[in-house]
Write a protein that holds these residues in place. Structure first.
Motif, mmCIF file in Angstrom:
data_model
loop_
_atom_site.group_PDB
_atom_site.id
_atom_site.type_symbol
_atom_site.label_atom_id
_atom_site.label_comp_id
_atom_site.label_asym_id
_atom_site.label_seq_id
_atom_site.Cartn_x
_atom_site.Cartn_y
_atom_site.Cartn_z
ATOM 1 N N MET A 153 0.914 -1.244 0.043
ATOM 2 C CA MET A 153 -0.006 -0.125 0.025
ATOM 3 C C MET A 153 0.812 1.307 0.092
ATOM 4 O O MET A 153 1.919 1.290 0.673
ATOM 5 N N HIS A 154 0.404 2.299 -0.806
ATOM 6 C CA HIS A 154 1.156 3.437 -1.034
ATOM 7 C C HIS A 154 0.191 4.641 -1.102
ATOM 8 O O HIS A 154 -0.872 4.404 -1.399
ATOM 9 N N HIS A 155 0.563 5.717 -0.835
ATOM 10 C CA HIS A 155 -0.024 7.012 -0.898
ATOM 11 C C HIS A 155 -0.790 7.069 -2.341
ATOM 12 O O HIS A 155 -0.384 6.493 -3.314
ATOM 13 N N ARG A 156 -1.754 8.060 -2.547
ATOM 14 C CA ARG A 156 -2.890 8.388 -3.531
ATOM 15 C C ARG A 156 -1.719 8.689 -4.770
ATOM 16 O O ARG A 156 -2.265 8.614 -6.064
ATOM 17 N N VAL A 159 2.634 6.434 -8.761
ATOM 18 C CA VAL A 159 2.075 6.312 -10.477
ATOM 19 C C VAL A 159 2.370 5.016 -11.077
ATOM 20 O O VAL A 159 2.000 4.763 -12.103
ATOM 21 N N ASP A 160 3.280 4.182 -10.073
ATOM 22 C CA ASP A 160 3.529 2.746 -10.905
ATOM 23 C C ASP A 160 3.171 1.737 -9.989
ATOM 24 O O ASP A 160 2.877 1.876 -8.943
ATOM 25 N N ALA A 161 2.866 0.524 -10.510
ATOM 26 C CA ALA A 161 2.337 -0.589 -9.537
ATOM 27 C C ALA A 161 2.922 -1.760 -10.455
ATOM 28 O O ALA A 161 2.845 -1.895 -11.566
ATOM 29 N N PRO A 162 3.309 -2.990 -9.677
ATOM 30 C CA PRO A 162 3.557 -3.013 -8.229
ATOM 31 C C PRO A 162 4.500 -2.299 -8.142
ATOM 32 O O PRO A 162 5.348 -1.855 -8.724
ATOM 33 N N SER A 163 4.800 -1.638 -6.569
ATOM 34 C CA SER A 163 5.726 -1.061 -6.263
ATOM 35 C C SER A 163 7.019 -1.710 -6.407
ATOM 36 O O SER A 163 7.325 -3.005 -6.686
ATOM 37 N N GLY A 164 8.303 -0.724 -6.607
ATOM 38 C CA GLY A 164 9.682 -1.411 -6.765
ATOM 39 C C GLY A 164 10.062 -2.245 -5.633
ATOM 40 O O GLY A 164 10.468 -3.328 -6.139
ATOM 41 N N THR A 205 -2.143 -4.305 -5.052
ATOM 42 C CA THR A 205 -1.661 -3.115 -5.094
ATOM 43 C C THR A 205 -2.879 -2.487 -4.341
ATOM 44 O O THR A 205 -4.097 -2.283 -4.961
ATOM 45 N N LEU A 206 -2.624 -1.579 -3.224
ATOM 46 C CA LEU A 206 -3.475 -0.841 -2.533
ATOM 47 C C LEU A 206 -2.819 0.650 -2.730
ATOM 48 O O LEU A 206 -1.907 1.188 -2.744
ATOM 49 N N ARG A 207 -3.919 1.630 -3.029
ATOM 50 C CA ARG A 207 -3.340 3.052 -3.032
ATOM 51 C C ARG A 207 -4.267 3.804 -2.184
ATOM 52 O O ARG A 207 -5.676 3.773 -2.538
ATOM 53 N N LYS A 216 3.732 -6.612 2.535
ATOM 54 C CA LYS A 216 3.768 -7.701 3.411
ATOM 55 C C LYS A 216 3.933 -8.935 2.259
ATOM 56 O O LYS A 216 3.232 -8.919 0.956
ATOM 57 N N VAL A 217 4.663 -9.918 2.932
ATOM 58 C CA VAL A 217 4.893 -11.242 2.141
ATOM 59 C C VAL A 217 4.306 -12.087 2.849
ATOM 60 O O VAL A 217 4.566 -12.600 3.737
ATOM 61 N N ILE A 218 3.180 -12.704 1.999
ATOM 62 C CA ILE A 218 2.530 -13.974 2.731
ATOM 63 C C ILE A 218 2.889 -15.190 2.050
ATOM 64 O O ILE A 218 2.608 -15.313 1.216
ATOM 65 N N PHE A 219 3.096 -16.150 3.140
ATOM 66 C CA PHE A 219 3.294 -17.390 2.715
ATOM 67 C C PHE A 219 2.175 -18.537 3.262
ATOM 68 O O PHE A 219 2.039 -18.403 4.478
ATOM 69 N N ALA A 220 1.228 -18.588 2.272
ATOM 70 C CA ALA A 220 0.007 -19.334 2.701
ATOM 71 C C ALA A 220 -0.077 -20.916 2.366
ATOM 72 O O ALA A 220 0.061 -21.141 1.141
ATOM 73 N N GLY A 221 0.269 -21.455 3.506
ATOM 74 C CA GLY A 221 0.049 -23.028 3.283
ATOM 75 C C GLY A 221 -1.306 -23.600 3.660
ATOM 76 O O GLY A 221 -2.348 -22.994 3.787
#
Ligand SMILES: NC(=O)C1=CN([C@@H]2O[C@H](COP(=O)(O)OP(=O)(O)OC[C@H]3O[C@@H](n4cnc5c(N)ncnc54)[C@H](OP(=O)(O)O)[C@@H]3O)[C@@H](O)[C@H]2O)C=CC1
Ligand SMILES: O=C(O)C1=N[C@H](C(=O)O)C[C@H](O)C1
Length: 268
Positions: A153-156, A159-164, A205-207, A216-221
């Motif tokens: 998530m980043h500010h409104r 201009v690019d997505a996904p973030s660097g 991506t959230l803005r 956040k990196v989610i490892f979903a098992g």
């Protein structure tokens, strides 16, 4: 070390002016904006909320680079490749924080790195680069029955997505799995997507608002989930990282380097 800030009037540009002001061993040699910018001629100290420094914002990047040891660049992909060519010609260290670079931009940076040292990172903070090392390890340890999803998530105004940073974390996960991110990446889901393809690495991506940067990196098992996260509270930390990278890059052999090189995290 004499440093030029390009994109000096931007959100990060102003932070970089402040970071240089506060960094021992660094001086600001020029503040550059694009031709036609309303900020041309403004005192760059005042622009950054500092005392006046007598260095007006200029659009003469060639003259600025000729009188500097390094350049801090958080601008746009097209501006960055133009600055890379100029930094290569003048043999000054080029610190690239700009994100949203396409493969064609990256190829031009690699070309410039034959003549000068370039440090490029989608995130200049210690925390994110440490997180990337952890993500690589976790991804290497867990099999592909653990799904990897990266949420940012980043500010409104971004201009690019996904973030660097999200891409950097995705690359770390892919490296851990010994796969190519370009083959596994799923950056958009909408409509009848079908079930998740095993082994893919997803991005969401959230803005909104003024969020500096959250990842956040989610490892979903099966029946359990591991989440690794980083929250940036102040973009000054990216600027401080960039100044650290410049000091590290000064006099370094030509090549393309990362913040992991600067921070000595490669052995983790
Ligand atoms: N790696 C990292 O740690 C971080 C990376 N970033 C990245 O840095 C970049 C900039 O972010 P941010 O500061 O928020 O963006 P801004 O839009 O606030 O700043 C960019 C600045 O660059 C200027 N610019 C554009 N083209 C040129 C040019 N040809 N010559 C000189 N100046 C130019 C813009 O001027 P104008 O507005 O007049 O066009 C603007 O002042 C983004 O890619 C962002 O993702 C951001 C934070 C941390
Ligand atoms: O545009 C921003 O603001 C940021 N951009 C970088 C990115 O794309 O990851 C780094 C940071 O998260 C802030």
């Amino acid at each position: 070390m004499r440093l030029v800030v390009v994109g000096a009037a931007g959100r990060m540009g102003r932070m970089l002016l402040r970071a240089i002001h506060d960094a021992p061993g660094c001086t600001l040699s020029a503040a550059v904006e694009r031709p036609g910018s309303p900020h041309l001629g403004q005192d760059s100290g005042l622009l950054a909320g500092l005392p006046a420094n007598g260095i007006p914002v200029t659009d003469d990047a060639a003259a600025a680079f000729a009188a500097a040891d390094g350049v801090l660049d958080f601008t746009t992909p097209d501006a960055t490749i133009a600055f890379a060519a100029l930094a290569a010609r003048t043999r000054i260290a080029h610190i690239v924080g700009t994100t949203g670079l396409e493969p064609s931009h990256l190829a031009r940076l690699a070309e410039a790195a034959r003549d000068t040292a370039i440090v490029r990172s989608g995130n200049m903070s210690l925390g994110v680069n440490l997180l990337a090392a952890l993500v690589r390890k976790v991804a290497a340890t867990l099999g592909t029955d653990w799904d990897i999803e990266i949420v940012e998530m980043h500010h409104r105004m971004k201009v690019d997505a996904p973030s660097g940073t999200a891409v950097l974390l995705g690359e770390a996960a892919a490296a851990g799995r010994e796969v190519d991110l370009a083959q596994e990446r799923v950056a958009v889901r909408d409509g009848q997507t079908g079930a998740r393809v095993p082994g893919t690495i997803g991005f969401a991506t959230l803005r909104g608002g003024t969020v500096v940067g959250e990842h956040k990196v989610i490892f979903a098992g099966a029946g359990e989930r591991l989440e690794l996260a980083h929250l940036a509270e102040d973009r000054g930390l990216f600027a401080q990282g960039a100044v650290k990278a410049a000091l590290w890059g000064r006099g370094r052999a030509p090549g393309l380097y990362s913040m992991a090189d600067v921070l000595g995290l490669d052995s983790l």
